[in-house]
Write a protein that holds these residues in place. Structure first.
Motif, PDB file in Angstrom:
ATOM      1  N   GLY A   1       0.817  -1.208   0.000  1.00 48.61           N
ATOM      2  CA  GLY A   1       0.000   0.000   0.000  1.00 48.61           C
ATOM      3  C   GLY A   1       0.843   1.248   0.000  1.00 48.61           C
ATOM      4  N   GLU A   2       0.183   2.391  -0.202  1.00 45.73           N
ATOM      5  CA  GLU A   2       0.884   3.668  -0.222  1.00 45.73           C
ATOM      6  C   GLU A   2       1.060   4.189   1.185  1.00 45.73           C
ATOM      7  N   GLY A   3       2.279   4.533   1.526  1.00 48.55           N
ATOM      8  CA  GLY A   3       2.505   5.035   2.871  1.00 48.55           C
ATOM      9  C   GLY A   3       3.876   5.645   3.026  1.00 48.55           C
ATOM     10  N   SER A   4       4.258   5.859   4.275  1.00 52.44           N
ATOM     11  CA  SER A   4       5.562   6.437   4.578  1.00 52.44           C
ATOM     12  C   SER A   4       6.409   5.408   5.299  1.00 52.44           C
ATOM     13  N   ALA A   5       7.694   5.728   5.430  1.00 56.60           N
ATOM     14  CA  ALA A   5       8.592   4.781   6.072  1.00 56.60           C
ATOM     15  C   ALA A   5       9.703   5.487   6.821  1.00 56.60           C
ATOM     16  N   GLN A   6      10.263   4.751   7.766  1.00 62.36           N
ATOM     17  CA  GLN A   6      11.326   5.247   8.616  1.00 62.36           C
ATOM     18  C   GLN A   6      12.215   4.068   8.941  1.00 62.36           C
ATOM     19  N   GLY A   7      13.506   4.272   8.979  1.00 62.70           N
ATOM     20  CA  GLY A   7      14.398   3.166   9.317  1.00 62.70           C
ATOM     21  C   GLY A   7      15.796   3.437   8.809  1.00 62.70           C
ATOM     22  N   PHE A   8      16.721   2.581   9.226  1.00 65.29           N
ATOM     23  CA  PHE A   8      18.126   2.795   8.904  1.00 65.29           C
ATOM     24  C   PHE A   8      18.371   2.846   7.394  1.00 65.29           C
ATOM     25  N   LEU A   9      17.527   2.182   6.580  1.00 65.43           N
ATOM     26  CA  LEU A   9      17.690   2.230   5.127  1.00 65.43           C
ATOM     27  C   LEU A   9      17.644   3.668   4.613  1.00 65.43           C
ATOM     28  N   PHE A  10      16.792   4.478   5.227  1.00 61.04           N
ATOM     29  CA  PHE A  10      16.614   5.860   4.769  1.00 61.04           C
ATOM     30  C   PHE A  10      17.460   6.842   5.562  1.00 61.04           C
ATOM     31  N   GLY A  11      17.890   6.425   6.730  1.00 58.70           N
ATOM     32  CA  GLY A  11      18.744   7.300   7.523  1.00 58.70           C
ATOM     33  C   GLY A  11      18.704   6.961   8.995  1.00 58.70           C
ATOM     34  N   TYR A  12      19.853   7.107   9.652  1.00 59.40           N
ATOM     35  CA  TYR A  12      19.947   6.912  11.101  1.00 59.40           C
ATOM     36  C   TYR A  12      19.497   8.188  11.794  1.00 59.40           C
ATOM     37  N   PRO A  13      19.142   8.075  13.066  1.00 62.91           N
ATOM     38  CA  PRO A  13      18.914   9.310  13.835  1.00 62.91           C
ATOM     39  C   PRO A  13      20.230  10.088  13.895  1.00 62.91           C
ATOM     40  N   LEU A  14      20.172  11.400  13.606  1.00 64.60           N
ATOM     41  CA  LEU A  14      21.391  12.202  13.508  1.00 64.60           C
ATOM     42  C   LEU A  14      21.265  13.509  14.282  1.00 64.60           C
ATOM     43  N   HIS A  15      22.402  13.993  14.723  1.00 61.08           N
ATOM     44  CA  HIS A  15      22.512  15.349  15.262  1.00 61.08           C
ATOM     45  C   HIS A  15      21.993  16.315  14.172  1.00 61.08           C
ATOM     46  N   PRO A  16      21.309  17.404  14.579  1.00 63.42           N
ATOM     47  CA  PRO A  16      20.701  18.284  13.574  1.00 63.42           C
ATOM     48  C   PRO A  16      21.655  18.755  12.466  1.00 63.42           C
ATOM     49  N   ASN A  17      22.883  19.086  12.810  1.00 68.08           N
ATOM     50  CA  ASN A  17      23.831  19.511  11.762  1.00 68.08           C
ATOM     51  C   ASN A  17      24.072  18.405  10.753  1.00 68.08           C
ATOM     52  N   GLU A  18      24.230  17.202  11.279  1.00 68.09           N
ATOM     53  CA  GLU A  18      24.473  16.050  10.403  1.00 68.09           C
ATOM     54  C   GLU A  18      23.233  15.718   9.592  1.00 68.09           C
ATOM     55  N   PHE A  19      22.068  15.887  10.229  1.00 67.75           N
ATOM     56  CA  PHE A  19      20.820  15.629   9.518  1.00 67.75           C
ATOM     57  C   PHE A  19      20.710  16.553   8.309  1.00 67.75           C
TER      58      PHE A  19
END
Ligand code: C2E
Ligand code: MG
Ligand code: MG
Ligand code: MG
Length: 284
Positions: free
Chosen positions: A251-269
């Motif tokens: 289905g159509e939706g959103s995603a979150q996870g290490f594949l798309f990016g790790y949690p990062l410090h704002p500058n790094e983000f």
């Protein structure tokens, strides 16, 4: 001896129990001062569109720089903050910091950026919660639609009527509401159908189980449930392309996870997600 029983095992503690208790007590003492010592920070993890990977926003995740060399993740201390009743104060700080950051990014980088903030059951139950949110939105000038509050299923379990009323007010303000860790909290489906919410965040557990047929079926069922209730879904814990492809097919939706990016410090983000080409530039 003290017996601690859980679903699949019984453990006995003697001396190690007091060591454990001592360790927790020490940790708690350290935690009490962490806010005033400025040891807390927020990391940001991207939330993307499943179909094309477009950045939609980020989830703010609490981090504790306990010592110079020790950066603790939320999973290791948020439960303790909750037990100690410190989560309301820290949670207000989190909300404000996340909204300040989001307002800045919307202005400078990404006008439609949505910030997701975790809300503890204790915050939700707090009488002044709505007032706090109003204050923060006023001070940061963040539009309500740019804020998504994440509430766990279990937060709806204890006082469902009160939770429902609070969430309704929040949504009337134009703020979005997501059920976090969905599928792990045994919430009543009839109650869920009546909850004023926008999205289900499908717990990472389901992504991990996608390699088994049974897990696939469960995940598919949750996606269908979200569709039946006219809710968005966010698939958490996506680590591989295979998992992404499978969800995309559901289905159509959103995603979150290490594949798309790790949690990062704002500058790094910002470096990784707003200026992917730049490598030395400092943003913020
Ligand atoms: P959550 O809201 O479900 O957040 C997602 C957790 O999964 C985060 O752990 C994140 O680092 C981790 N994660 C993200 N992508 C992946 C992946 O692909 N694979 C795996 N294995 N893990 C992934 P974290 O930061 O330790 O947070 C744990 C929990 O602590 C959060 O779960 C949330 O319930 C709570 N939490 C975090 N920040 C706050 C906060 O500011 N306030 C409150 N009340 N709770 C918070
Ligand atoms: Mg969350
Ligand atoms: Mg979650
Ligand atoms: Mg979780």
């Amino acid at each position: 001896y003290v017996a601690k029983q859980s679903a699949d095992h019984i453990m006995f503690y003697d001396t190690s129990m007091s060591e454990e208790a001592e360790h927790r007590l020490k940790l708690l003492g350290d935690l009490r001062h962490a806010l005033s010592l400025g040891q807390f920070s927020l990391y940001y993890q991207p939330i993307v569109n499943l179909s094309d990977g477009t950045l939609l926003g980020a989830e703010a995740l609490l981090r504790w720089q306990k010592t110079r060399h020790e950066l603790l993740e939320a999973v290791d201390f948020v439960p303790l903050l909750e037990e100690a009743g410190l989560i309301v104060t820290v949670g207000n700080w989190v909300l404000e910091q996340a909204c300040i950051q989001a307002a800045r990014w919307r202005e400078q980088q990404s006008p439609d950026f949505v910030i997701s903030v975790n809300v503890s059951p204790l915050q939700l139950e707090h009488l002044d919660f709505i007032g706090q949110i109003e204050k923060v939105l006023l001070n940061t000038k963040l539009p309500p639609a740019a804020l998504m509050l994440e509430i766990t299923e279990s937060a709806l379990l204890h006082h469902p009527q009160q939770a429902r009323a609070t969430l309704a007010k929040i949504r009337q303000m134009g703020i979005k509401v997501a059920i976090d860790d969905f599928g792990t909290g045994f919430s009543s489906l009839s109650r869920l159908g009546n909850m004023p919410i926008d999205s289900l965040k499908i717990d990472g557990e389901f992504a991990r189980e996608l390699y088994h047929r049974r897990g696939q079926q469960l995940c598919q069922a949750i996606v269908q449930l979200s569709q039946a209730l006219e809710l968005h879904f966010v698939a958490e814990g996506i680590e591989t392309n295979k998992q992404k492809e499978m969800l995309l097919a559901m289905g159509e939706g959103s995603a979150q996870g290490f594949l798309f990016g790790y949690p990062l410090h704002p500058n790094e983000f910002a470096m990784a997600h707003f200026h992917p080409a730049a490598s030395t530039q400092i943003c913020n």
